[in-house]
Write a protein that holds these residues in place. Structure first.
Motif, PDB file in Angstrom:
ATOM      1  N   GLY A 135       0.786  -1.226   0.000  1.00  0.00           N
ATOM      2  CA  GLY A 135       0.000   0.000   0.000  1.00  0.00           C
ATOM      3  C   GLY A 135       0.818   1.276   0.000  1.00  0.00           C
ATOM      4  N   PRO A 136       1.801   1.409   0.905  1.00  0.00           N
ATOM      5  CA  PRO A 136       2.585   2.653   0.930  1.00  0.00           C
ATOM      6  C   PRO A 136       3.273   2.959  -0.395  1.00  0.00           C
ATOM      7  CG  PRO A 136       2.951   1.388   2.928  1.00  0.00           C
ATOM      8  CD  PRO A 136       2.176   0.499   2.003  1.00  0.00           C
ATOM      9  N   ALA A 137       3.608   1.919  -1.162  1.00  0.00           N
ATOM     10  CA  ALA A 137       4.324   2.137  -2.413  1.00  0.00           C
ATOM     11  C   ALA A 137       3.417   2.671  -3.520  1.00  0.00           C
ATOM     12  CB  ALA A 137       4.973   0.827  -2.878  1.00  0.00           C
ATOM     13  N   VAL A 138       2.107   2.440  -3.399  1.00  0.00           N
ATOM     14  CA  VAL A 138       1.208   2.869  -4.469  1.00  0.00           C
ATOM     15  C   VAL A 138       0.358   4.069  -4.075  1.00  0.00           C
ATOM     16  CG1 VAL A 138       1.073   0.595  -5.523  1.00  0.00           C
ATOM     17  CG2 VAL A 138      -0.543   1.210  -3.740  1.00  0.00           C
ATOM     18  N   ARG A 139       0.330   4.431  -2.793  1.00  0.00           N
ATOM     19  CA  ARG A 139      -0.527   5.555  -2.378  1.00  0.00           C
ATOM     20  C   ARG A 139      -0.137   6.845  -3.112  1.00  0.00           C
ATOM     21  NH1 ARG A 139      -3.784   8.235   1.147  1.00  0.00           N
ATOM     22  NH2 ARG A 139      -4.595   6.383   2.123  1.00  0.00           N
ATOM     23  N   ASP A 140       1.152   7.123  -3.231  1.00  0.00           N
ATOM     24  CA  ASP A 140       1.564   8.349  -3.919  1.00  0.00           C
ATOM     25  C   ASP A 140       1.131   8.315  -5.379  1.00  0.00           C
ATOM     26  OD1 ASP A 140       3.215  10.871  -4.206  1.00  0.00           O
ATOM     27  OD2 ASP A 140       4.274   9.566  -5.614  1.00  0.00           O
ATOM     28  N   LEU A 141       1.261   7.154  -6.026  1.00  0.00           N
ATOM     29  CA  LEU A 141       0.858   7.027  -7.424  1.00  0.00           C
ATOM     30  C   LEU A 141      -0.627   7.312  -7.583  1.00  0.00           C
ATOM     31  CD1 LEU A 141       1.030   6.121 -10.389  1.00  0.00           C
ATOM     32  CD2 LEU A 141       0.809   3.753  -9.587  1.00  0.00           C
ATOM     33  N   LEU A 142      -1.446   6.774  -6.696  1.00  0.00           N
ATOM     34  CA  LEU A 142      -2.889   6.960  -6.822  1.00  0.00           C
ATOM     35  C   LEU A 142      -3.313   8.371  -6.459  1.00  0.00           C
ATOM     36  CD1 LEU A 142      -4.212   3.576  -5.426  1.00  0.00           C
ATOM     37  CD2 LEU A 142      -3.916   4.272  -7.794  1.00  0.00           C
ATOM     38  N   GLY A 143      -2.418   9.141  -5.868  1.00  0.00           N
ATOM     39  CA  GLY A 143      -2.714  10.539  -5.569  1.00  0.00           C
ATOM     40  C   GLY A 143      -2.326  11.481  -6.690  1.00  0.00           C
ATOM     41  N   ARG A 144      -1.586  10.966  -7.676  1.00  0.00           N
ATOM     42  CA  ARG A 144      -1.197  11.791  -8.824  1.00  0.00           C
ATOM     43  C   ARG A 144      -2.356  11.884  -9.813  1.00  0.00           C
ATOM     44  NH1 ARG A 144       4.778   9.370 -10.370  1.00  0.00           N
ATOM     45  NH2 ARG A 144       5.628   9.272  -8.241  1.00  0.00           N
ATOM     46  N   PRO A 145      -2.284  12.837 -10.750  1.00  0.00           N
ATOM     47  CA  PRO A 145      -3.387  12.962 -11.718  1.00  0.00           C
ATOM     48  C   PRO A 145      -3.710  11.665 -12.442  1.00  0.00           C
ATOM     49  CG  PRO A 145      -1.978  14.885 -11.828  1.00  0.00           C
ATOM     50  CD  PRO A 145      -1.298  13.922 -10.880  1.00  0.00           C
ATOM     51  N   ALA A 146      -2.659  10.908 -12.876  1.00  0.00           N
ATOM     52  CA  ALA A 146      -2.922   9.656 -13.590  1.00  0.00           C
ATOM     53  C   ALA A 146      -3.631   8.660 -12.685  1.00  0.00           C
ATOM     54  CB  ALA A 146      -1.608   9.061 -14.106  1.00  0.00           C
ATOM     55  N   GLY A 147      -3.211   8.600 -11.419  1.00  0.00           N
ATOM     56  CA  GLY A 147      -3.853   7.690 -10.481  1.00  0.00           C
ATOM     57  C   GLY A 147      -5.276   8.092 -10.184  1.00  0.00           C
ATOM     58  N   LEU A 148      -5.494   9.392  -9.995  1.00  0.00           N
ATOM     59  CA  LEU A 148      -6.856   9.868  -9.727  1.00  0.00           C
ATOM     60  C   LEU A 148      -7.758   9.615 -10.934  1.00  0.00           C
ATOM     61  CD1 LEU A 148      -6.212  13.177  -7.817  1.00  0.00           C
ATOM     62  CD2 LEU A 148      -7.259  11.105  -6.928  1.00  0.00           C
ATOM     63  N   ARG A 149      -7.225   9.778 -12.135  1.00  0.00           N
ATOM     64  CA  ARG A 149      -8.045   9.500 -13.317  1.00  0.00           C
ATOM     65  C   ARG A 149      -8.474   8.043 -13.333  1.00  0.00           C
ATOM     66  NH1 ARG A 149      -4.530  13.120 -15.986  1.00  0.00           N
ATOM     67  NH2 ARG A 149      -3.178  11.447 -16.668  1.00  0.00           N
ATOM     68  N   TYR A 150      -7.555   7.159 -12.905  1.00  0.00           N
ATOM     69  CA  TYR A 150      -7.927   5.751 -12.882  1.00  0.00           C
ATOM     70  C   TYR A 150      -8.968   5.489 -11.800  1.00  0.00           C
ATOM     71  CZ  TYR A 150      -7.858   0.727 -12.579  1.00  0.00           C
ATOM     72  OH  TYR A 150      -8.252  -0.580 -12.562  1.00  0.00           O
ATOM     73  N   VAL A 151      -8.714   6.019 -10.596  1.00  0.00           N
ATOM     74  CA  VAL A 151      -9.603   5.728  -9.474  1.00  0.00           C
ATOM     75  C   VAL A 151     -11.007   6.254  -9.736  1.00  0.00           C
ATOM     76  CG1 VAL A 151     -10.014   6.158  -7.033  1.00  0.00           C
ATOM     77  CG2 VAL A 151      -7.715   5.636  -7.802  1.00  0.00           C
ATOM     78  N   THR A 152     -11.090   7.465 -10.238  1.00  0.00           N
ATOM     79  CA  THR A 152     -12.408   8.046 -10.483  1.00  0.00           C
ATOM     80  C   THR A 152     -13.035   7.518 -11.769  1.00  0.00           C
ATOM     81  OG1 THR A 152     -11.349   9.937 -11.532  1.00  0.00           O
ATOM     82  CG2 THR A 152     -11.878  10.132  -9.228  1.00  0.00           C
TER      83      THR A 152
END
Length: 613
Positions: free
Chosen positions: A112-129
């Motif tokens: 989890g700690p290794a991917v949290r920063d990625l999912l907080g970036r624009p590309a990660g947020l685009r995927y999550v949303t």
């Protein structure tokens, strides 16, 4: 099951082919792949169990497929490259679903700690949303952050510093307390903020972090949110403003913490990011129109997925904003002659739009009212944008509250002068109507540092004559509470025998909320937010505000459901329903809601007659 190692090269190759990992550079991808492990699951095996603690790892389906199951129903099927468990992991909430392997399946497991920063970036947020058109994402069993106050969503530690603190020392503090932003009190209830993304910009610009104080690097004053605002409302504002962090303030103005967009997005079932991205990338008006056409099936899909009507209305409004913004950008490749702001009015401004909603709009420029160049530019821009909106399916307000009308395209000085004249002499012709429109105004495009026209009304409490007149204007619309099956219906034309949910149901509540919100010092805001502010300020009794808010959500839900049925049938959406078509339970609920609203209106009317307000 016990995970096993996986060759970093193979993991990196697989991850690089799938979002959001495809946005990583080679070094970041290699570092993440080195931490990957592989899990093997037999057919029918439980990968994640409903009710379990938030997962500490993110899983990516590598081969096979994973079913998402809730209440015995298969809600989704995840294939290779799709993420599993990211929402509850980010939100820190128990799992609201069970994940079951369909056939032999393997998953890559990432810490989890290794991917949290990625999912907080624009590309990660685009995927999550994701896209609004994506199928339901399974978080049905967890509390919805969109419907919770943001004060309850704060998870990150609060890190503060003084204005004189150096950027380097601020970075050390952020690292020490595990925060992604530092907040700086600057007096008078205002704060500045420096985020980890800002730090990267500072470094890239070659700023001397050891000598530069925060006052020169931070964003100040930062946009803030009150702790009692709902997560969905704040997220929409964050998306609109393009910010990833917002300081949250308590009722007394005290700093409670910093909300990150992933704290809300993590378990929000839908967002408008995918559709907004396609609109923002449109190369011409035709592409904007093509993208905007996706909104109708999107609304139907969201309704079928049981997304809250208020959230669907907010998404509809955000998409309309995106269309407007892109049309303006295409129409103004060069800077306008004067700083210009496009305003949304009415339901779009309150983010309460439904498929039948008209587009109310206005234009404001900075400079003299008699500037012929600015006025001509405004007229030309308004005509192009309104034409594009019409082609995209957004109808202009039939009563003329549009930016092509000179009455709604003025300099800021002219707008402010008109607003002040309405404050001092509310008996002017159409003053209550114009005040009601302007006080809702919300900027969609333009320089945000420009003065906000609605702010002129923040001291409306010092003008009791205006408030009293607005109160009476709000009472002019009465909910239907008699005759046919306990409802007043229309008696002629195509409306015969039908109930108008907007005019008879929503308008009385919206007008009361606007009046009570202005009495509480609140200008632009949603109807529920105004009601909560009025209750907190005492301009409405808490029970009355709660009654109105409950009625608002009930009528909005019925209105949206009616219009979705019309969209499915290929009909133009409207607000007219036949009471006989409603179930007995719905009729009873609607009747009680209308009666409750009428009761609140009678109480306020009596107080106005007695001069108590």
């Amino acid at each position: 099951m016990t995970p096993s190692p996986v060759a970093p090269g193979a993991a990196a190759e697989f991850l690089a082919a799938h979002p959001p990992f495809d946005a990583l550079d080679a070094a970041e991808l290699a570092a993440l792949a080195a931490l990957a492990e592989v899990e093997e699951h037999a057919a029918g095996a439980t990968v994640l169990a409903e009710g379990a603690a938030p997962p500490a790892h993110l899983r990516v389906v590598r081969t096979g497929a994973v079913e998402i199951v809730h209440d015995g129903r298969v809600l989704d099927l995840l294939g290779p490259g799709e993420l599993l468990g990211h929402a509850p992991m980010l939100a820190g909430l128990p799992l609201g679903f069970t994940a079951v392997a369909r056939g032999a399946t393997t998953c890559l497991r990432l810490p989890g700690p290794a991917v949290r920063d990625l999912l907080g970036r624009p590309a990660g947020l685009r995927y999550v949303t994701r896209s609004l058109l994506a199928p339901p994402r399974t978080d049905l069993g967890t509390p919805d952050p969109a419907q919770r106050p943001v004060g309850e969503l704060l998870r990150a530690p609060l890190c503060t510093a003084e204005e004189s603190t150096t950027v380097r020392e601020a970075a050390r503090r952020m690292t020490a307390c595990g925060a992604s932003a530092v907040v700086v009190p600057i007096g008078h209830g205002r704060v500045g903020i420096l985020t980890d993304r800002d730090l990267r910009t500072v470094v890239a610009d070659g700023v001397d972090a050891s000598a530069t104080p925060l006052r020169e690097a931070m964003t100040a004053p930062a946009w803030t949110a009150a702790a009692d605002r709902l997560g969905g409302e704040v997220l929409l504002d964050m998306l609109d403003r393009g910010v990833s962090h917002v300081p949250v303030l308590g009722a007394g103005g005290e700093l409670l913490g910093v909300l990150e967009d992933v704290d809300v997005v993590a378990a929000t079932t839908r967002s408008s990011v995918g559709l907004r991205t396609r609109i923002a990338r449109a190369r011409d008006v035709d592409e904007v129109v093509a993208a905007a056409r996706e909104l109708t099936p999107t609304i139907v899909a969201l309704h079928d997925a049981r997304v809250a009507p208020a959230d669907i209305a907010g998404i509809t409004s955000v998409v309309a904003d995106a269309v407007t913004r892109r049309l303006i950008e295409l129409a103004t490749p060069e800077a306008p002659p004067r700083p210009l702001t496009w305003l949304a009015l009415g339901s779009l401004a309150r983010r309460e739009a439904v498929p039948s909603s008209d587009v109310d709009s206005a234009l404001v420029w900075v400079g003299p009212e008699d500037d012929p160049v600015a006025a001509a530019h405004a007229r030309d821009l308004a005509a192009r944008v309104m034409a594009g909106l019409a082609a995209a399916g957004f109808r202009a307000d039939a009563n003329g509250a549009v930016a092509t009308n000179p009455l709604f395209a003025r300099s800021y000085e002219a707008w402010a002068a008109a607003a002040r004249s309405w404050l001092h002499d509310p008996t002017q012709e159409k003053a209550p109507i114009l005040v009601s429109l302007v006080v809702d105004a919300r900027p969609v495009w333009g320089a945000r540092q420009n003065p906000a026209v609605p702010d002129v009304f923040r001291d409306a409490r010092r003008h009791p004559d205006l408030l009293r007149l607005l109160g009476r204007y709000a009472l002019a619309h009465r909910p239907p509470t008699g005759f046919l099956r306990d409802f007043v219906v229309e008696h002629s034309g195509r409306r015969r025998g039908r109930l108008d949910l907007k005019r008879g149901g929503l308008v009385p509540i919206v007008d009361l909320a606007r009046w009570a919100g202005m009495a509480a010092g609140v200008t632009g805001a949603s109807t529920p937010a105004r009601l909560r502010a009025a209750a907190a300020a005492g301009t409405l009794p808490a029970a009355a505000a709660a009654t109105l808010e409950e009625a608002f959500h009930l009528v909005l839900g019925l209105r949206l459901a009616h219009q979705v049925d019309q969209l499915r049938a290929g009909e133009d959406p409207d607000d007219l329903v036949r009471p006989a078509d409603l179930s007995a339970v719905t009729r009873a609920s609607l009747r009680e809601a209308f009666r409750a609203v009428a009761s609140v209106q009678r109480r306020i009317s009596a107080e106005l007659d007695l001069g108590m307000r």
